[in-house]
Each structure stands twice: as structure tokens, then as C-alpha cells.
Scaffold this active site. Structure first.
Site, PDB file in Angstrom:
ATOM      1  N   ASP A  74       0.846  -1.185   0.000  1.00 39.53           N
ATOM      2  CA  ASP A  74       0.000   0.000   0.000  1.00 39.53           C
ATOM      3  C   ASP A  74       0.890   1.247   0.000  1.00 39.53           C
ATOM      4  O   ASP A  74       2.064   1.188   0.400  1.00 39.53           O
ATOM      5  CB  ASP A  74      -0.891  -0.037   1.240  1.00 39.53           C
ATOM      6  CG  ASP A  74      -1.638   1.270   1.461  1.00 39.53           C
ATOM      7  OD1 ASP A  74      -2.370   1.692   0.548  1.00 39.53           O
ATOM      8  OD2 ASP A  74      -1.456   1.878   2.538  1.00 39.53           O
ATOM      9  N   ILE A  75       0.347   2.370  -0.407  1.00 43.23           N
ATOM     10  CA  ILE A  75       1.156   3.592  -0.498  1.00 43.23           C
ATOM     11  C   ILE A  75       0.982   4.502   0.718  1.00 43.23           C
ATOM     12  O   ILE A  75       1.877   4.632   1.546  1.00 43.23           O
ATOM     13  CB  ILE A  75       0.841   4.351  -1.807  1.00 43.23           C
ATOM     14  CG1 ILE A  75       1.330   3.534  -3.012  1.00 43.23           C
ATOM     15  CG2 ILE A  75       1.488   5.732  -1.800  1.00 43.23           C
ATOM     16  CD1 ILE A  75       1.044   4.170  -4.356  1.00 43.23           C
ATOM     17  N   ASP A  76      -0.181   5.131   0.826  1.00 41.94           N
ATOM     18  CA  ASP A  76      -0.383   6.136   1.877  1.00 41.94           C
ATOM     19  C   ASP A  76      -0.479   5.484   3.244  1.00 41.94           C
ATOM     20  O   ASP A  76      -1.288   4.575   3.463  1.00 41.94           O
ATOM     21  CB  ASP A  76      -1.641   6.960   1.579  1.00 41.94           C
ATOM     22  CG  ASP A  76      -1.509   7.733   0.274  1.00 41.94           C
ATOM     23  OD1 ASP A  76      -0.648   8.613   0.209  1.00 41.94           O
ATOM     24  OD2 ASP A  76      -2.252   7.431  -0.679  1.00 41.94           O
ATOM     25  N   LYS A 100      -8.343  -5.282  -3.088  1.00 39.21           N
ATOM     26  CA  LYS A 100      -6.904  -5.518  -3.214  1.00 39.21           C
ATOM     27  C   LYS A 100      -6.548  -7.000  -3.106  1.00 39.21           C
ATOM     28  O   LYS A 100      -5.638  -7.478  -3.790  1.00 39.21           O
ATOM     29  CB  LYS A 100      -6.145  -4.711  -2.165  1.00 39.21           C
ATOM     30  CG  LYS A 100      -6.144  -3.205  -2.429  1.00 39.21           C
ATOM     31  CD  LYS A 100      -5.244  -2.476  -1.444  1.00 39.21           C
ATOM     32  CE  LYS A 100      -5.211  -0.985  -1.700  1.00 39.21           C
ATOM     33  NZ  LYS A 100      -4.276  -0.272  -0.796  1.00 39.21           N
ATOM     34  N   THR A 146      -2.722   0.237  -4.523  1.00 40.41           N
ATOM     35  CA  THR A 146      -3.225   1.487  -3.997  1.00 40.41           C
ATOM     36  C   THR A 146      -4.654   1.786  -4.416  1.00 40.41           C
ATOM     37  O   THR A 146      -5.154   1.227  -5.395  1.00 40.41           O
ATOM     38  CB  THR A 146      -2.311   2.645  -4.475  1.00 40.41           C
ATOM     39  OG1 THR A 146      -2.819   3.902  -4.017  1.00 40.41           O
ATOM     40  CG2 THR A 146      -2.234   2.683  -5.999  1.00 40.41           C
ATOM     41  N   GLY A 147      -5.285   2.678  -3.683  1.00 43.50           N
ATOM     42  CA  GLY A 147      -6.585   3.192  -4.086  1.00 43.50           C
ATOM     43  C   GLY A 147      -6.464   4.274  -5.137  1.00 43.50           C
ATOM     44  O   GLY A 147      -7.450   4.649  -5.778  1.00 43.50           O
ATOM     45  N   ASN A 173      -9.025  -0.671   3.495  1.00 45.76           N
ATOM     46  CA  ASN A 173      -8.978  -1.139   2.108  1.00 45.76           C
ATOM     47  C   ASN A 173      -7.805  -2.080   1.839  1.00 45.76           C
ATOM     48  O   ASN A 173      -7.723  -2.678   0.767  1.00 45.76           O
ATOM     49  CB  ASN A 173      -8.942   0.050   1.142  1.00 45.76           C
ATOM     50  CG  ASN A 173      -7.755   0.960   1.352  1.00 45.76           C
ATOM     51  OD1 ASN A 173      -7.309   1.180   2.473  1.00 45.76           O
ATOM     52  ND2 ASN A 173      -7.227   1.504   0.278  1.00 45.76           N
ATOM     53  N   ASP A 224      -2.135  -0.621   5.944  1.00 51.39           N
ATOM     54  CA  ASP A 224      -2.462   0.068   7.191  1.00 51.39           C
ATOM     55  C   ASP A 224      -3.939   0.377   7.364  1.00 51.39           C
ATOM     56  O   ASP A 224      -4.381   0.659   8.468  1.00 51.39           O
ATOM     57  CB  ASP A 224      -1.684   1.395   7.278  1.00 51.39           C
ATOM     58  CG  ASP A 224      -2.270   2.453   6.360  1.00 51.39           C
ATOM     59  OD1 ASP A 224      -2.331   2.224   5.125  1.00 51.39           O
ATOM     60  OD2 ASP A 224      -2.680   3.515   6.862  1.00 51.39           O
TER      61      ASP A 224
END
Length: 273
Positions: free
Chosen positions: A9-11, A197, A43-44, A223, A220
Site C-alpha cells: 500500500d502507499i499512503d 486488493k 493502492t486506491g 482497504n 495500514d
């Protein structure tokens, strides 16, 4: 069994609170990649929102992939060849738009290259999202939203307390037919039921001949839950939501403490020595 694919995941995971990849995280990712481990951003965000990160990590080879829109789209980064795609229909857009109006929350939708909102009082969170993912934002009334638009996802966006208040009010006609998930306190995403995901990581792993046991997934937020549950080694950040932590096999340090680097060093690089 050694890890062959890391879905990240990114953020709140890959990036620290300054939205940067720290040197420690970068070094761990490149070391894993040098050992033949595939690094897949999951990612979203749309593709436009991850181009800079893909460039920074040099993930543009013929064999690199990215998962965007919370699993709605899986594609090659260089050629943009699509592995899987789950979008939304015009009729579904109209239904969700009407529901958002009844609930009193803002809504925007995203195609592969544009964000649209029918709210005259455009939410600052919509403006923030457009800036974050480097996507043009256009105002269109529902009547102007034509059926040829390839809508990938919809987002109810508002103050966190309002988002939390409307979740129990969502009609079952929506909750049973869509994948509805919070990706941030102020974002409630409405996706194709098949889009999440976990399914995207599984599809990509199968495409690459990688077993479930050889997949690590790091996240985290809510999602990220399905990919953390799917992975042979599911990892929650220390800053993760409680349900992600409960689903994880391992809890690493926070995104402010190089948590991604720590878990890669402990469970991937050490295993490869």
C-alpha cells in the site's frame, strides 16, 4: 517458503507522513528487487497518482505491474496492458449519486484519467484528492454524465464524523451489490463487488505463477484488509487500523519508523541470505 512478491500500500505504508519514501525503505525495496522479488504498488489511487513513485522506484520494466483503484485495475506499468479490470455502469453511478444526495454527503467518481463531481459546492476533500493523484477535476451534472464514461470507482467524501454517521444508513441494495470500504477517515469508496486488493493480488500472483505462500502484503487501512488476509505473510503497520492488525501475521513498525524496510529486512532479505 521464500517471498517472491511484495504488495505494498502507499499512503500510511510506503510513504511517511511527509509523503516521502525514506532512504531506508528505498534501500530495502531495491535490495529485495535485486534478489528477484517483485515489488508491486497496490493502492486506491489511479495510475496518474502513482507515476512519480513508479519512476522513483524504477518500476517501469516489461515485467513490472501496478494495482490501482483498490484492486479495480491491474496492469503492466510500461505498456499499460490490462490484466484485470472491474468498473461500474452508468446506472450504478446514478444510483450511488442519488443515495449520496439523500444521505447529505459529497460524491466524486473517477475514470482512468479524469475525476468528476456533480456537487456545485465541491468538497475540499475532492480538491485534495485531485491534487494528490494528479488528475483533472471536472464539474458535471448527473444528466451530463454519459454512459460512455468508463467509471472505475466512486467515492463518498466528507468530514470523518459524517462519513462514520452515514455508513449504518447505507441501503442494503448498495452494501450487498458493491464493495464499500473506507480508505481514509474522509473517504468511503464504492467499487465493483469483485474489486478489492486481495482479489487483485491473487489474480496477479496466479498470472505470474507465484503461490499464495510466496506473497507478502503490507498495509495500514481497511482497504488493505483483503490483501493482508490473502497473503501468505500479511503485514500490518504499527499505525494500522485495529482490524488490519488483527488480520495480520506480523505487525511491523509505523510508516514514520521505516516499517516497510523493517519487515522486508526481517522476513525477505534475511531469508535470502
Amino acid at each position: 517458503m521464500s517471498i517472491k512478491l511484495i504488495a505494498i500500500d502507499i499512503d500510511g505504508t510506503l510513504l511517511n507522513n511527509d509523503r516521502k519514501i525514506t532512504p531506508g525503505v528505498y534501500q530495502a525495496l531495491k535490495a529485495a528487487e535485486a534478489q528477484g522479488v517483485r515489488i508491486v504498488l497496490c493502492t486506491g489511487r489511479p495510475l496518474t497518482g502513482v507515476q512519480d513513485l513508479l519512476s522513483e522506484l524504477d518500476l517501469f520494466s516489461e515485467t513490472d505491474y501496478v494495482i490501482t483503484y483498490n484492486g479495480s485495475l491491474v496492469q503492466k506499468t510500461k505498456t499499460k496492458e490490462i490484466v484485470s479490470e472491474f468498473g461500474l455502469t452508468h446506472e450504478e453511478y446514478l444510483e450511488v449519486e442519488m443515495t449520496a444526495r439523500k444521505l447529505g454527503v459529497h460524491l466524486h467518481v473517477e475514470t482512468q484519467d479524469t475525476m468528476y463531481t456533480a456537487n456545485r459546492d465541491i468538497s475540499p476533500y475532492t480538491v485534495y484528492e485531485a491534487f494528490l493523484v494528479n488528475m483533472p477535476l471536472k464539474y458535471r451534472t448527473p444528466e451530463e454524465m454519459t454512459a460512455d464514461l468508463n467509471i472505475i470507482k466512486m467515492m463518498m467524501i466528507d468530514e470523518p464524523e459524517l462519513i462514520d454517521a452515514i455508513i449504518p444508513q447505507l441501503p442494503t441494495s448498495l452494501t450487498e451489490r458493491f464493495n464499500i470500504v473506507k480508505s481514509a477517515p474522509f473517504f468511503l469508496e464504492v467499487l465493483n463487488k469483485k474489486a478489492h486488493k486481495g482479489a487483485a493480488v491473487q489474480k496477479l500472483a496466479e498470472e505470474l505463477g507465484i503461490s499464495q505462500a510466496e506473497v507478502m502484503a503490507i498495509g495500514d487501512n481497511e482497504n488493505d484488509l483483503t490483501m493482508v488476509e490473502y497473503a501468505g505473510l500479511g503485514v500490518a503497520m504499527a499505525n494500522a487500523t485495529e482490524n488490519v492488525k488483527q488480520a495480520a501475521d506480523v505487525i511491523t513498525a509505523s510508516n514514520e519508523e521505516d516499517g516497510v524496510a523493517k519487515v522486508i529486512n526481517d522476513y525477505v532479505l534475511n531469508e535470502l541470505k
